[in-house]
Design an enzyme around this catalytic site. Sequence first.
Site, PDB file in Angstrom:
ATOM      1  N   ASP A 103       0.852  -1.200   0.000  1.00  0.00           N
ATOM      2  CA  ASP A 103       0.000   0.000   0.000  1.00  0.00           C
ATOM      3  C   ASP A 103       0.884   1.245   0.000  1.00  0.00           C
ATOM      4  OD1 ASP A 103      -1.958   1.636   2.608  1.00  0.00           O
ATOM      5  OD2 ASP A 103      -1.800   2.038   0.453  1.00  0.00           O
ATOM      6  N   ASP A 138      -4.010   3.963   2.779  1.00  0.00           N
ATOM      7  CA  ASP A 138      -5.443   3.704   2.983  1.00  0.00           C
ATOM      8  C   ASP A 138      -5.677   2.263   3.434  1.00  0.00           C
ATOM      9  OD1 ASP A 138      -6.527   3.200  -0.519  1.00  0.00           O
ATOM     10  OD2 ASP A 138      -4.998   2.227   0.719  1.00  0.00           O
ATOM     11  N   ASP A 170      -1.929  -1.217  -3.657  1.00  0.00           N
ATOM     12  CA  ASP A 170      -2.252  -0.488  -4.885  1.00  0.00           C
ATOM     13  C   ASP A 170      -1.128  -0.631  -5.914  1.00  0.00           C
ATOM     14  OD1 ASP A 170      -1.753   2.205  -2.656  1.00  0.00           O
ATOM     15  OD2 ASP A 170      -0.224   1.364  -4.000  1.00  0.00           O
ATOM     16  N   ASP A 199      -5.827 -10.305 -15.309  1.00  0.00           N
ATOM     17  CA  ASP A 199      -6.850 -11.274 -14.920  1.00  0.00           C
ATOM     18  C   ASP A 199      -8.125 -10.930 -15.699  1.00  0.00           C
ATOM     19  OD1 ASP A 199      -7.122 -12.901 -11.763  1.00  0.00           O
ATOM     20  OD2 ASP A 199      -8.447 -13.151 -13.509  1.00  0.00           O
ATOM     21  N   ASP A 256     -10.507 -16.187 -15.735  1.00  0.00           N
ATOM     22  CA  ASP A 256     -11.268 -16.625 -14.575  1.00  0.00           C
ATOM     23  C   ASP A 256     -12.384 -17.603 -14.958  1.00  0.00           C
ATOM     24  OD1 ASP A 256     -11.719 -16.025 -11.675  1.00  0.00           O
ATOM     25  OD2 ASP A 256     -13.686 -15.443 -12.418  1.00  0.00           O
ATOM     26  N   GLU A 302      -8.413 -20.653 -15.981  1.00  0.00           N
ATOM     27  CA  GLU A 302      -8.768 -21.312 -14.733  1.00  0.00           C
ATOM     28  C   GLU A 302      -9.948 -22.220 -15.039  1.00  0.00           C
ATOM     29  OE1 GLU A 302     -11.089 -19.356 -11.803  1.00  0.00           O
ATOM     30  OE2 GLU A 302     -10.064 -20.310 -10.145  1.00  0.00           O
ATOM     31  N   HIS A 316      -4.894 -16.950  -4.645  1.00  0.00           N
ATOM     32  CA  HIS A 316      -5.683 -16.141  -3.705  1.00  0.00           C
ATOM     33  C   HIS A 316      -6.938 -16.874  -3.230  1.00  0.00           C
ATOM     34  CE1 HIS A 316      -7.394 -15.757  -7.620  1.00  0.00           C
ATOM     35  NE2 HIS A 316      -8.483 -15.237  -7.104  1.00  0.00           N
ATOM     36  N   ASP A 317      -7.153 -18.096  -3.760  1.00  0.00           N
ATOM     37  CA  ASP A 317      -8.332 -18.870  -3.348  1.00  0.00           C
ATOM     38  C   ASP A 317      -7.966 -20.060  -2.472  1.00  0.00           C
ATOM     39  OD1 ASP A 317      -9.751 -18.581  -6.668  1.00  0.00           O
ATOM     40  OD2 ASP A 317      -9.994 -17.275  -4.912  1.00  0.00           O
TER      41      ASP A 317
HETATM   42  O1  ISL Z   1     -11.641 -22.497  -5.142  1.00  0.00           O
HETATM   43  C1  ISL Z   1     -12.831 -22.464  -5.327  1.00  0.00           C
HETATM   44  C2  ISL Z   1     -13.620 -23.667  -5.714  1.00  0.00           C
HETATM   45  O2  ISL Z   1     -14.007 -24.281  -4.510  1.00  0.00           O
HETATM   46  C3  ISL Z   1     -13.573 -21.208  -5.156  1.00  0.00           C
HETATM   47  O3  ISL Z   1     -13.077 -20.581  -3.955  1.00  0.00           O
HETATM   48  C4  ISL Z   1     -13.310 -20.209  -6.285  1.00  0.00           C
HETATM   49  O4  ISL Z   1     -14.391 -19.343  -6.297  1.00  0.00           O
HETATM   50  C5  ISL Z   1     -13.216 -20.867  -7.652  1.00  0.00           C
HETATM   51  O5  ISL Z   1     -11.955 -21.464  -7.735  1.00  0.00           O
HETATM   52  C6  ISL Z   1     -13.337 -19.821  -8.784  1.00  0.00           C
HETATM   53  O6  ISL Z   1     -12.381 -18.801  -8.567  1.00  0.00           O
HETATM   54  C7  ISL Z   1     -12.385 -17.666  -9.423  1.00  0.00           C
HETATM   55  O7  ISL Z   1     -13.701 -17.132  -9.615  1.00  0.00           O
HETATM   56  C8  ISL Z   1     -14.370 -16.568  -8.503  1.00  0.00           C
HETATM   57  C9  ISL Z   1     -13.479 -15.676  -7.610  1.00  0.00           C
HETATM   58  O8  ISL Z   1     -14.123 -15.514  -6.351  1.00  0.00           O
HETATM   59  C10 ISL Z   1     -12.132 -16.329  -7.388  1.00  0.00           C
HETATM   60  O9  ISL Z   1     -11.310 -15.463  -6.607  1.00  0.00           O
HETATM   61  C11 ISL Z   1     -11.526 -16.600  -8.747  1.00  0.00           C
HETATM   62  O10 ISL Z   1     -10.188 -17.095  -8.631  1.00  0.00           O
HETATM   63  C12 ISL Z   1     -15.496 -15.727  -9.069  1.00  0.00           C
HETATM   64  O11 ISL Z   1     -14.927 -14.783  -9.964  1.00  0.00           O
END
Ligand code: ISL
Length: 565
Positions: free
Chosen positions: A22, A26, A30, A99, A207, A266, A339-340
């Site tokens: 950051d 804030d 960023d 992304d 995505d 993905e 990040h998931d």
């Molecule tokens: O990992 C997962 C499946 O159980 C979920 O947490 C995830 O939402 C999924 O992998 C899809 O992820 C992508 O699309 C989502 C977004 O929340 C995630 O951050 C992204 O990586 C919706 O855009």
Amino acid sequence: VTPAPWWTSAVVYQVYPRSFADSNGDGVGDLAGLTSRLDHLERLGVDVIWLSPVYASPHADNGYDISDYQAIDPVYGTFDDFDELLAQVHARGMKLVMDLVVNHTSDEHPWFVESRSSKDNPKRDWYWWRPPRDGFEAGQPGAEPTNWQSFFSGPTWTLDEATGEYYLHLFDRKQPDLNWENPEVRQAVYAMMRWWLDRGVDGFRMDVINLISKNPALPDGATIGVGGLGDGFPHYSMGPRIHEFLQEMHREVFEGRAGDLLTVGETLGVTWEQARLFTDPARRELDMVFQFEHVSLDHGPGGKFDPKPVDLRELKASLARWQAGLAEVGWNSLYWNNHDQPRVVSRFGDDDRYWRESATALATVLHLQRGTPFVYQGEELGMTNAPFAGVHDLRDVESLNHYHQSVAAGADPESVLRGLRAMGRDNGRTPVQWDAAPNAGFTDGEPWIAVNPNHTWLNAQAQYDDPRSVFNHYRRLIALRHRLPVVALGDFRMLLPDDPFVFAYERTLDDTRMVVVANLGDTPRTAALDGEWTAGDLVLSNTDEVSFVSGRIALEPWSAHVFVR
Ligand code: ISL
């Protein structure tokens, strides 16, 4: 023979911008903050940055709900900040991949605002609108057009009172699904993608791209969920036109552009057989995909928030299956984190006694496989899961929806929290730990999510000059991929496939042979490696010495070694 594409020997680093750095106090990361930390990435040696969304967004899902694809959200900065970042990334010989979130938009995107305004709006068919199910009144439970359960709990349909119809959202209700059956939608997406490539970005991470083609009949799924909701996945994933759409995208967006772009899809729930179709270069669809088999092995009967310990044999078998499946055609991505996902050292390693050893051992067995490795911010430091005291510490819409729905359905709050602490996405979203200062050098303000208290010792500053640090081990793994063609292009063969704790494999290219061997457990073991290896062949290890006992290698807990001859 055509030369191997550049990304076969590249390493990608994922930045989740709101938690990276950051610059204006804030409490939210960023673009200028990221630009100020590029030295860190250059020192690590990564080739490509995958930047999670920085577009205009109401942040219902931290930017994966886009309200303007061609605007930078003010919380991340301005287009000047973006252009400065891109220029600096390129000046350092790195690439920047954006992304692309086009399965859905934000409900605040002008496209959706128009679409929902009336049944005969020209953009009505840009999204999935349906009347209440036959025999039901609008708003009546069960009136939803299908029984599908959302990834973020509850039904995948929300009633729009004004028009008395429901709209589809596989994720949050603020993320309405675009209707890819509509050629106007596809052309608008392709135009936006060309616009970003013309600005100089180097590709896209796409995505949930395998969800853009659904079964247009929208059939119900088998009942699985809370309140009789159904599994729609077989009907909204890998639909009949998925390859048609991706080949059309390739023609409309990537055709004729230089070959130095990167596209990674993905693809939730994809099998290796399907991944071959997505990544076969002859099909002109995607360069590689993210698969989820290895990060679903510890999901219990109640799903991902009902975790069970992973069986290492299953993990090894799964990774070996993907190595074999894409050996001749197509290409693997290689990841533990994003990040998931929860932090791999806490999930598959040991974030207590053998923290350094297990973080570096897990990195070693992943990075030297055939495929393109992805390093998620903080993984190169061995960052761990965070100690979330209660639901008020959580920020992720997936976790919060799951908590409130589960508790409302009568689940014990503490047991729901246990699953969220182990597997919640916020584990990967705590601020990057730069140094031991308050807020770990991430921000001078109040961070949007708490910094992990272990930043006092677990931070980049403490690792740069420590030759044994997790950071320097990642740096050496990346350097090995850049230096030895056998890492990028060698054949893969699993060794000791039935050993429950030793993860060993060989890579061969021409007359070069590499053997990777790791003890992914906390008990000393020995292993017989094919061939007569000696310490003289060692090119990388996470321990200070290697010993052989009558032809077998001695493996300390969580030790990992790499031999090349
Ligand atoms: O990992 C997962 C499946 O159980 C979920 O947490 C995830 O939402 C999924 O992998 C899809 O992820 C992508 O699309 C989502 C977004 O929340 C995630 O951050 C992204 O990586 C919706 O855009």
